[in-house]
Design a protein around this motif. Structure first.
Motif, PDB file in Angstrom:
ATOM      1  N   ARG A 117      16.988 109.474 -58.748  1.00 48.57           N
ATOM      2  CA  ARG A 117      17.733 110.116 -57.658  1.00 48.57           C
ATOM      3  C   ARG A 117      19.046 110.663 -58.200  1.00 48.57           C
ATOM      4  N   SER A 118      19.589 111.651 -57.506  1.00 52.75           N
ATOM      5  CA  SER A 118      20.890 112.181 -57.893  1.00 52.75           C
ATOM      6  C   SER A 118      21.984 111.235 -57.394  1.00 52.75           C
ATOM      7  N   LEU A 119      23.163 111.337 -58.013  1.00 53.95           N
ATOM      8  CA  LEU A 119      24.244 110.404 -57.725  1.00 53.95           C
ATOM      9  C   LEU A 119      24.708 110.475 -56.274  1.00 53.95           C
ATOM     10  N   ASP A 120      24.663 111.664 -55.672  1.00 56.64           N
ATOM     11  CA  ASP A 120      25.149 111.790 -54.297  1.00 56.64           C
ATOM     12  C   ASP A 120      24.196 111.158 -53.276  1.00 56.64           C
ATOM     13  N   GLN A 121      23.016 110.715 -53.715  1.00 55.06           N
ATOM     14  CA  GLN A 121      22.093 110.055 -52.797  1.00 55.06           C
ATOM     15  C   GLN A 121      22.382 108.557 -52.669  1.00 55.06           C
TER      16      GLN A 121
ATOM     17  N   PHE B 137      23.853 110.472 -68.128  1.00 55.13           N
ATOM     18  CA  PHE B 137      23.189 109.179 -68.269  1.00 55.13           C
ATOM     19  C   PHE B 137      22.256 108.978 -67.086  1.00 55.13           C
ATOM     20  N   VAL B 138      21.210 108.201 -67.294  1.00 54.96           N
ATOM     21  CA  VAL B 138      20.455 107.645 -66.180  1.00 54.96           C
ATOM     22  C   VAL B 138      20.541 106.131 -66.309  1.00 54.96           C
TER      23      VAL B 138
ATOM     24  N   VAL C  33      18.989 106.277 -61.171  1.00 56.76           N
ATOM     25  CA  VAL C  33      19.915 107.293 -60.675  1.00 56.76           C
ATOM     26  C   VAL C  33      20.468 108.063 -61.864  1.00 56.76           C
ATOM     27  N   GLU C  34      20.682 109.365 -61.641  1.00 58.20           N
ATOM     28  CA  GLU C  34      21.270 110.213 -62.670  1.00 58.20           C
ATOM     29  C   GLU C  34      22.791 110.185 -62.539  1.00 58.20           C
TER      30      GLU C  34
END
Length: 265
Positions: free
Chosen positions: A163-167, A194-195, A239-240
């Motif tokens: 998932r993207s960081l804003d999620q 980073f993930v 998460v990314e």
């Protein structure tokens, strides 16, 4: 009739040679000599005492100089010991960061190679032609990111369901890495991605670096800061974590590979 005092004849005084003799003693001269001797003795005592005071003052000054030299030498030795200790700590931290990054890069490279081999095998087997959901070539589907209509090949190397960081909801107070004066003078900047896997309690782990700034110091600072991040519990999964080191704006959260893939679509 009794005689009166006036009637008594007074004997004649002997006014002979004794009475006429003058005092010829050296009384005054003796006193002058004594006083001169006393004055000289006092002067000698004062001079001796002054010499003693001067000698004592010089001795105290020499002793004070020696003490100051000893203190300065001790301070210099302590300074050198502190610098040596700080250098050992820096080298130890640098080795730890380098070792961590090398291990994570090796793991990411190994996984990327395995996925590339798997994708090539699927391609040869004819699975995933254009328009199908498994998409190893031009097809679109859920892909690795868990996002619909995202080209799977653009985010290859990521774990499943990133998932993207804003999620995700972050806990307040997550630290951000910062530039040092030397890094700004050198002009170090770049993008890093980073993930990480977020546990059910909100702790990140299993960091993998997908993109480097090409500056080991910036990569290491980013990783150290991200390891201190916390998320609200109940958001378990990958998460990314993208960042951009910019000399003008400092360190900022970046769009990352996920958002770029969506924007290209």
């Amino acid at each position: 009739v009794p005689m009166t005092v006036d009637d008594i004849d007074a004997p004649a005084l002997d006014e002979g040679a004794f009475s006429e003799a003058k005092a010829t003693g050296k009384f005054n001269e003796d006193l002058s000599d004594d006083f001169a001797h006393i004055d000289q003795s006092q002067k000698n005592l004062i001079e001796d005492e002054q010499k003693n005071i001067e000698a004592m003052t010089a001795s105290l000054a020499d002793e004070q100089d020696e003490n100051l030299k000893d203190i300065a030498a001790q301070n210099e030795a302590e300074r050198q010991q502190l610098e040596a200790l700080q250098e050992r700590v820096r080298q130890k931290d640098a080795k730890a960061i380098a070792s961590t990054l090398a291990a994570e890069n090796a793991a990411a490279l190994k996984k990327a190679r395995a996925e590339a081999v798997q994708a090539e095998a699927l391609k040869k087997s004819g699975v995933g032609s254009e328009g199908q959901g498994l998409a190893t070539n031009k097809g679109f589907g859920a892909g690795n990111s868990g996002v619909q209509n995202v080209p799977a090949q653009q985010i290859s190397g990521m774990p499943q369901g990133v998932r993207s960081l804003d999620q995700l909801r972050q806990m307040p107070g997550n630290p951000r890495p910062a530039y040092s004066r030397d890094e700004r003078r050198r002009g170090d900047q770049g993008e890093i991605i980073f993930v990480a896997y977020i546990s059910k309690d909100g702790y990140p782990s299993q960091f993998r670096m997908l993109r480097s700034t090409s500056h080991r110091n910036l990569d290491g600072k980013t990783l150290l800061a991200l390891k201190k991040w916390r998320f609200y519990p109940g958001q378990e999964g990958w998460v990314e974590l993208p960042f951009r080191w910019d000399l003008k704006g400092g360190v900022q959260e970046d769009g990352g590979l996920l958002r770029r893939s969506v924007s290209r679509r």
